[in-house]
Write a protein that holds these residues in place. Structure first.
Motif, PDB file in Angstrom:
ATOM      1  N   ASP A 150       1.889   2.462   7.768  1.00  0.00           N
ATOM      2  CA  ASP A 150       1.153   1.345   7.183  1.00  0.00           C
ATOM      3  C   ASP A 150       0.919   0.237   8.201  1.00  0.00           C
ATOM      4  O   ASP A 150       1.736   0.025   9.109  1.00  0.00           O
ATOM      5  N   CYS A 167      -5.434  -6.094   0.386  1.00  0.00           N
ATOM      6  CA  CYS A 167      -4.261  -5.220   0.512  1.00  0.00           C
ATOM      7  C   CYS A 167      -4.428  -3.966  -0.340  1.00  0.00           C
ATOM      8  O   CYS A 167      -5.062  -3.993  -1.388  1.00  0.00           O
ATOM      9  N   GLU A 168      -3.810  -2.892   0.127  1.00  0.00           N
ATOM     10  CA  GLU A 168      -3.792  -1.671  -0.676  1.00  0.00           C
ATOM     11  C   GLU A 168      -2.797  -1.802  -1.827  1.00  0.00           C
ATOM     12  O   GLU A 168      -2.990  -1.237  -2.892  1.00  0.00           O
ATOM     13  N   ASN A 169      -1.735  -2.574  -1.602  1.00  0.00           N
ATOM     14  CA  ASN A 169      -0.725  -2.808  -2.636  1.00  0.00           C
ATOM     15  C   ASN A 169      -0.985  -4.125  -3.360  1.00  0.00           C
ATOM     16  O   ASN A 169      -0.078  -4.888  -3.654  1.00  0.00           O
ATOM     17  N   LYS A 180       0.048  -4.525   2.609  1.00  0.00           N
ATOM     18  CA  LYS A 180       0.031  -3.233   3.295  1.00  0.00           C
ATOM     19  C   LYS A 180      -1.324  -2.555   3.173  1.00  0.00           C
ATOM     20  O   LYS A 180      -2.007  -2.670   2.161  1.00  0.00           O
TER      21      LYS A 180
END
Length: 279
Positions: A150, A167-169, A180
């Motif tokens: 990541d 963000c992916e999260n 991340k």
């Protein structure tokens, strides 16, 4: 005590010195290197917001785009490169032209709004380019990808624009937490390796086939899901194909990098990015 004549001569000499210095700086910037400060996150992780670099103009030769633009809104100055070197515009050629290579990180002028962009050169004249399910295909061959963990950064306002990163999260991230994104290493057909990061599934992960015209290039950002680039046509607010004459130069090395709102905030300079090579 200086006479009025001496004082007048001193002022004239000062003005002449300033004019000469500006002329020398203008010639240097036009022919050799142009400073560039990264304003957005479209090239993360290769380039971060606040990276300061010099663009090598000798790499590709010279066109109208090599002339500097001078924009000082405070005093009403707005001089575009076309105002100075417009006589060289229109034939898509360059003086002492060099050949760009796939994988170069280059600065170019947007073909419509003349804004300076920095992206990675993906498609050469005659290439067939497509993105299918998030995978880049060049001439019907998928670019090799290798998972690389990541990319992480703090969820905080970045750069002079003060924007938060994507963000992916996203659902689990608040201000001050870790943002991340998935990281992969892409290997282009000529062997150039570079990191790309992804946030999620979106329209630019599924495109039609682009046929790069002669004398034009196809660019993409390394931060694939947060980049306005050649995947979106110009009439839809994107970059589209970039003419050869719109190239300004190649970015080879970061000089320093500021994590703060201004590059003058030296106490925010990133210690690991001084003179860092760009790959």
């Amino acid at each position: 005590m200086a006479t009025k004549a001496q004082a007048g001569n001193s002022i004239i000499e000062t003005i002449k010195t300033i004019v000469y210095a500006l002329l020398i700086a203008g010639v240097f910037r036009t022919l050799f290197f142009q400073p560039f400060w990264i304003p957005s996150g479209s090239m993360k992780e290769t380039l971060l917001i606040g990276d300061f670099l010099f663009v090598n103009k000798m790499a590709y030769g010279y066109s109208y785009a090599s002339c500097p633009s001078v924009k000082l809104g405070v005093v009403g100055i707005d001089i575009d490169a076309e105002d100075i070197c417009g006589f060289m515009d229109g034939d898509n050629t360059r003086l002492f032209g060099g050949t760009p290579e796939r994988g170069d990180v280059a600065v170019f002028r947007h073909p419509v709004n003349n804004t300076d962009f920095i992206k990675r050169l993906i498609g050469l004249p005659g290439d067939k380019i497509q993105v299918k399910d998030g995978v880049l295909l060049i001439n019907d061959q998928a670019v090799a990808l290798k998972d690389a963990g990541d990319f992480e950064e703090v969820m905080e306002r970045q750069g002079p624009q003060g924007r938060f990163p994507r963000c992916e999260n996203n659902s689990a991230v608040g201000e001050g937490a870790i943002c991340k994104k998935s990281r992969q290493i892409a290997t282009l057909p000529n062997g150039v390796e570079h990191a790309i990061i992804n946030i999620g599934d979106q329209s630019t992960d599924h495109t039609g086939v682009y046929l790069v015209p002669e004398g034009h290039y196809f660019f993409m950002g390394d931060n694939r899901d947060n980049s306005t680039d050649s995947r979106v046509p110009q009439n839809a607010g994107g970059v589209g194909f970039v003419p050869y004459e719109n190239l300004i130069g190649r970015a080879d090395r970061i000089m320093f990098s500021s994590a703060g709102r201004s590059m003058l905030f030296f106490w925010t300079w990133r210690s690991d990015r001084f003179f860092k090579g760009i790959t």
